[in-house]
Scaffold this active site. Structure first.
Site, PDB file in Angstrom:
ATOM      1  N   HIS A 394       0.813  -1.223   0.000  1.00 18.10           N
ATOM      2  CA  HIS A 394       0.000   0.000   0.000  1.00 18.10           C
ATOM      3  C   HIS A 394       0.846   1.272   0.000  1.00 18.10           C
ATOM      4  O   HIS A 394       0.311   2.374  -0.098  1.00 18.10           O
ATOM      5  CB  HIS A 394      -0.944   0.021   1.215  1.00 18.10           C
ATOM      6  CG  HIS A 394      -1.985  -1.062   1.175  1.00 18.10           C
ATOM      7  ND1 HIS A 394      -2.804  -1.254   0.090  1.00 18.10           N
ATOM      8  CD2 HIS A 394      -2.322  -2.015   2.077  1.00 18.10           C
ATOM      9  CE1 HIS A 394      -3.603  -2.296   0.320  1.00 18.10           C
ATOM     10  NE2 HIS A 394      -3.332  -2.775   1.512  1.00 18.10           N
ATOM     11  N   ASP A 428      -3.100 -10.245  -2.970  1.00 19.60           N
ATOM     12  CA  ASP A 428      -3.633  -9.881  -1.658  1.00 19.60           C
ATOM     13  C   ASP A 428      -5.115  -9.518  -1.838  1.00 19.60           C
ATOM     14  O   ASP A 428      -5.533  -9.114  -2.924  1.00 19.60           O
ATOM     15  CB  ASP A 428      -2.840  -8.678  -1.130  1.00 19.60           C
ATOM     16  CG  ASP A 428      -3.152  -8.353   0.318  1.00 19.60           C
ATOM     17  OD1 ASP A 428      -2.386  -8.788   1.196  1.00 19.60           O
ATOM     18  OD2 ASP A 428      -4.158  -7.649   0.567  1.00 19.60           O
ATOM     19  N   HIS A 430      -6.495  -7.020  -0.783  1.00 18.36           N
ATOM     20  CA  HIS A 430      -6.606  -5.567  -0.973  1.00 18.36           C
ATOM     21  C   HIS A 430      -5.789  -5.109  -2.177  1.00 18.36           C
ATOM     22  O   HIS A 430      -4.724  -5.669  -2.450  1.00 18.36           O
ATOM     23  CB  HIS A 430      -6.114  -4.850   0.289  1.00 18.36           C
ATOM     24  CG  HIS A 430      -6.830  -5.320   1.528  1.00 18.36           C
ATOM     25  ND1 HIS A 430      -6.300  -6.295   2.346  1.00 18.36           N
ATOM     26  CD2 HIS A 430      -8.033  -4.985   2.038  1.00 18.36           C
ATOM     27  CE1 HIS A 430      -7.158  -6.535   3.336  1.00 18.36           C
ATOM     28  NE2 HIS A 430      -8.208  -5.756   3.174  1.00 18.36           N
ATOM     29  N   ASP A 517      -4.837 -12.989   2.963  1.00 19.69           N
ATOM     30  CA  ASP A 517      -6.106 -12.511   3.529  1.00 19.69           C
ATOM     31  C   ASP A 517      -7.297 -12.782   2.610  1.00 19.69           C
ATOM     32  O   ASP A 517      -8.400 -12.301   2.871  1.00 19.69           O
ATOM     33  CB  ASP A 517      -6.018 -11.018   3.919  1.00 19.69           C
ATOM     34  CG  ASP A 517      -5.292 -10.177   2.887  1.00 19.69           C
ATOM     35  OD1 ASP A 517      -5.021 -10.678   1.777  1.00 19.69           O
ATOM     36  OD2 ASP A 517      -4.986  -9.004   3.196  1.00 19.69           O
TER      37      ASP A 517
HETATM   38 ZN    ZN Z   1      -4.396  -7.193   2.411  1.00 21.94          ZN
END
Ligand code: ZN
Length: 768
Positions: A394, A428, A430, A517
């Site tokens: 991120h 991931d 995200h 995740d």
């Molecule tokens: Zn994540």
């Protein structure tokens, strides 16, 4: 620092520089070597089929990319041996262990290919090498190799001068790589013929025959050790089974420092402990010490002010307390606030990525781990894993957040991008907004992310389908956002789409941002992958066969984190092993375990011209002119589309084209079609793939309205299998044109009239 790097191709400036340095060393150190042979090195690396061997170039470099030495290994997949063409240090670089490091790397490569190692070495016999100065040099070399157990093959005429009276004809030396199994006479004869014919194209056939026939011992005999006293003194190296899966593992031990005690802070040290508890007993990993890298790698992707701020603010906060942002200004890059705690909001994108002393130290060491893993891959290790926290994907050029400080994957990709094209695959839950933003304007790093749709998933503001890159980077970012509740199968389908995009890009190295995740029950996700699903994800990625660096990102359900990670890597190693084996599998058709599934398509892509030519060449069945025609039909299709009249069925396994057919309507007829080409790669023959390709082509022709299919081939004995194949496919001989191709070589025309009957499924085929 001495690093041995495997040069994949000539696509980047650094690789070209490495190849040029290698060529320079060849010119300086091998004065007898024809310049044309040296000049063809880049082509040799990228075009193995043309040369009938695979070339692997290794360069020894120091930390400033200076080339200190070079080794060129040739691998002959159809016969199954490796040949060391060249090994040399640069002028004036003797005696620093460079030669030994290169030779040991070459042995490791030959062993991984499942081969023994052959090479030539000038003689130490005074009768063959009368000049004492030259002989002394020759002795030094033979002595060096003898330490590894490599000695000349004796009782043969290999060292026969090509021109009578010539001096210093080379011995053929064999390094059995610590094995007691010496090659049989027949194998040795095939090896010698291949060396003499493919390497020395100009040798008279009578000379080649004389040397080949002189190999009479079965198995071959090596000369008794002459320089190394006891057998025990020989350096045998580690004996390892070829193809044994090993993943280089780096781990940032100091991550435990970074422990945010706040309630609900899920990015905790226990994550790595639970992964390690499952990985350690698997036997899949080889732990590497983490090397320390300079800050310049971080500054190559992050704004220097962000890097300075994170370090300063973390040290300022100390170990006991943390700085959290509490005000997020409307960004005004010209007017950053002065106060360190206020600045947090200037650089950070959320309120759960605190700054403190341990966060900085852990993030900094995660970068070292990612770079250590990347460097292993650069050296030729197929798979490497940086098990790190905090995660990184991120973090953007000028901002941090989402538990991330420095973008480990982007930093590794940036370092690798000097040596070839890079794809980053982020799986991931995200969106990998950091890599996307960092490489958004670049076409040499492809960024692909499969993630929860930003309408419900962090980071909310990015990750949409229509973010595809800008400027030169347009088309080099792919986002595949998925719904809140999906099945593991839907997730795999999206990853398969990502892998197809990556395959078209054809990267030299793959960086995987591995988030766990996506697991069932993860507190930050909504999907439902179980251990077996992670195994399949790993396998899909491994089957692509790329040199791959995996970097740990998210994954917070501690109870299943380890088992999911282990399953991912079991799949990755199995897929990768199968893919790597499949590449050189021109050897007789032993079934390979866990081969990648066949994939079919009818769409033609730009690189199919080369792939079809390679496939057709590999059958060993067609003349150069025929190979040209096969390639031209693909070009026609690419330039004119379906108006070309050429249609295709293509079968791929892993990243290789293994079979194809080309067909089309015959001009001026109502519903007659021509089957122009059908070819199956040698390693795939004898398993019914020809029948399968034909059946697909016929089904497509039926759909297009075909009533009759024509095919033709030669009447010569050589094409008897082809004629048999057509008959089995239900074709009948319709005409025979004597002497059509040449005296005694006629053309046989077959036709198959299509009725409503199902396709013949008799077992079969050979090519064409
Ligand atoms: Zn994540």
């Amino acid at each position: 620092m001495l690093r041995i790097r495997k040069v994949a191709d000539a696509t980047t400036a650094v690789n070209r520089a490495g190849i040029e340095a290698a060529q320079k060393i060849m010119r300086e150190q091998f004065s007898g070597m024809p310049d044309a042979d040296i000049a063809k090195l880049p082509d040799q690396l990228s075009n193995p089929l043309k040369h009938r061997f695979v070339s692997r170039l290794f360069v020894a470099e120091n930390g400033r990319d200076q080339t200190l030495g070079v080794a060129l290994l040739l691998y002959f997949p159809d016969i199954g041996f490796s040949y060391l063409e060249i090994i040399s240090t640069a002028k004036g670089r003797m005696g620093a262990g460079i030669g030994a490091a290169l030779y040991e790397r070459v042995r490791e490569e030959a062993r991984a290919l499942g081969t023994q190692l052959y090479f030539e070495c000038l003689p130490d016999d005074p009768a063959l090498s009368p000049n004492p100065a030259i002989r002394e040099n020759n002795i030094a070399r033979l002595k060096f190799y003898e330490r590894y157990g490599a000695r000349p093959i004796v009782n043969t005429a290999y060292e026969t001068p090509v021109t009578p009276g010539g001096t210093d004809p080379p011995y053929l030396v064999l390094d059995p790589l610590g094995s007691n199994d010496l090659p049989s006479r027949d194998k040795a004869r095939r090896v010698v013929r291949a060396i003499l014919e493919r390497k020395y194209a100009e040798l008279p056939a009578s000379y080649v025959q004389l040397v080949v026939d002189s190999f009479k011992d079965d198995p071959v005999v090596l000369r008794a050790p002459r320089y190394v006293k006891s057998r025990r003194a020989a350096v045998q190296g580690e004996v390892r089974e070829p193809g044994e899966p090993r993943i280089a593992l780096t781990l940032n031990d100091d991550h435990t420092l970074h422990h945010v005690q706040d309630r609900g802070y899920v990015e905790a040290p226990v994550r790595i402990r639970s992964i390690m508890a499952e990985l350690a007993p698997s036997g899949l990993f080889e732990r590497m010490p983490t090397k320390r890298f300079s800050d310049r790698h971080i500054r190559a992707v992050h704004n220097g002010r962000l890097v300075d701020y994170i370090r300063k603010a973390c040290l300022l906060a100390g170990a006991k307390k943390s700085i959290y942002p509490y005000v997020f200004p409307v960004r005004n890059p010209a007017r950053p606030p002065k106060d360190e705690t206020v600045l947090a909001g200037y650089y950070c994108i959320d309120t759960f990525t605190p700054l403190n002393e341990s966060a900085y130290l852990a993030a900094r060491s995660a970068v070292d781990c990612a770079l250590t893993a990347a460097e292993k891959v650069l050296e030729g290790t197929g798979l490497a894993y940086a098990l790190v926290r905090p995660p990184g994907h991120h973090a953007e050029t000028s901002t941090f957040g989402g538990f991330c400080y420095f973008n480990n994957a982007a930093i590794a990709a940036q370092m690798l991008s000097r040596y070839g094209k890079i794809a980053i695959l982020d799986i991931d839950y995200h969106h990998g907004n950091g890599q996307q933003e960092i490489f958004y304007h670049r076409s040499d790093v492809l960024t692909v992310s499969v993630h929860g749709h930003p309408s419900f998933a962090y980071p909310y503001f990015t990750g949409f389908r229509d973010e595809t890159g800008m400027g030169p980077g347009a088309g080099y970012n792919l986002n595949i956002p998925l719904a809140e509740h999906i099945t593991p199968e839907q997730h795999r389908n999206a990853v398969a789409e990502a892998l197809r995009r990556i395959k078209r890009f054809a990267p030299a190295y793959l960086v995987v941002s591995l988030g766990l995740d996506t697991a069932r029950g993860d507190p930050t996700g909504t999907w439902s992958n179980r251990a077996r699903d992670f195994e399949q994800l790993g396998r899909m990625i491994g089957e692509q066969g790329y040199s791959t660096v995996v970097i740990q990102e998210g994954g917070y359900r501690v109870r299943t984190l380890g088992i999911n990670a282990r399953n991912f890597f079991v799949g990755l190693a199995a897929g990768h092993g199968a893919a790597r084996e499949a590449v050189p599998a021109v050897t007789a058709g032993t079934p390979k375990p866990a081969r990648p599934a066949l994939e079919w398509r009818s769409a033609v892509m730009a690189d199919d011209v080369g792939r079809v030519r390679s496939l057709v060449t590999s059958t060993g069945f067609f003349s150069a002119a025929e190979v040209d025609i096969a390639g031209d039909l693909v070009t026609e299709r690419l330039t004119k589309g379906i108006r070309s009249g050429y249609h295709f069925v293509l079968a791929e396994r892993g990243s290789g084209l293994v079979a194809y057919a080309c067909y089309g309507p015959i001009d001026g007829t109502q519903d007659s079609f021509d089957l122009y080409w059908i070819a199956v790669a040698p390693e795939e023959q004898g398993r019914g793939l020809g029948t399968h390709v034909y059946a697909r082509a016929e089904a497509a022709m039926r759909k297009a309205g075909a009533k009759r299919i024509y095919a033709d081939t030669s009447s010569s004995d050589r094409y008897a299998p082809t004629r048999g194949f057509y008959k089995r496919m239900g074709f009948a001989e319709q005409a025979r044109l004597p002497d059509f191709y040449g005296p005694g070589d006629g053309k046989v025309i077959y036709v198959k009239a299509l009725s409503a009957e199902p396709v013949d499924r008799a077992p079969a085929p050979k090519s064409k």
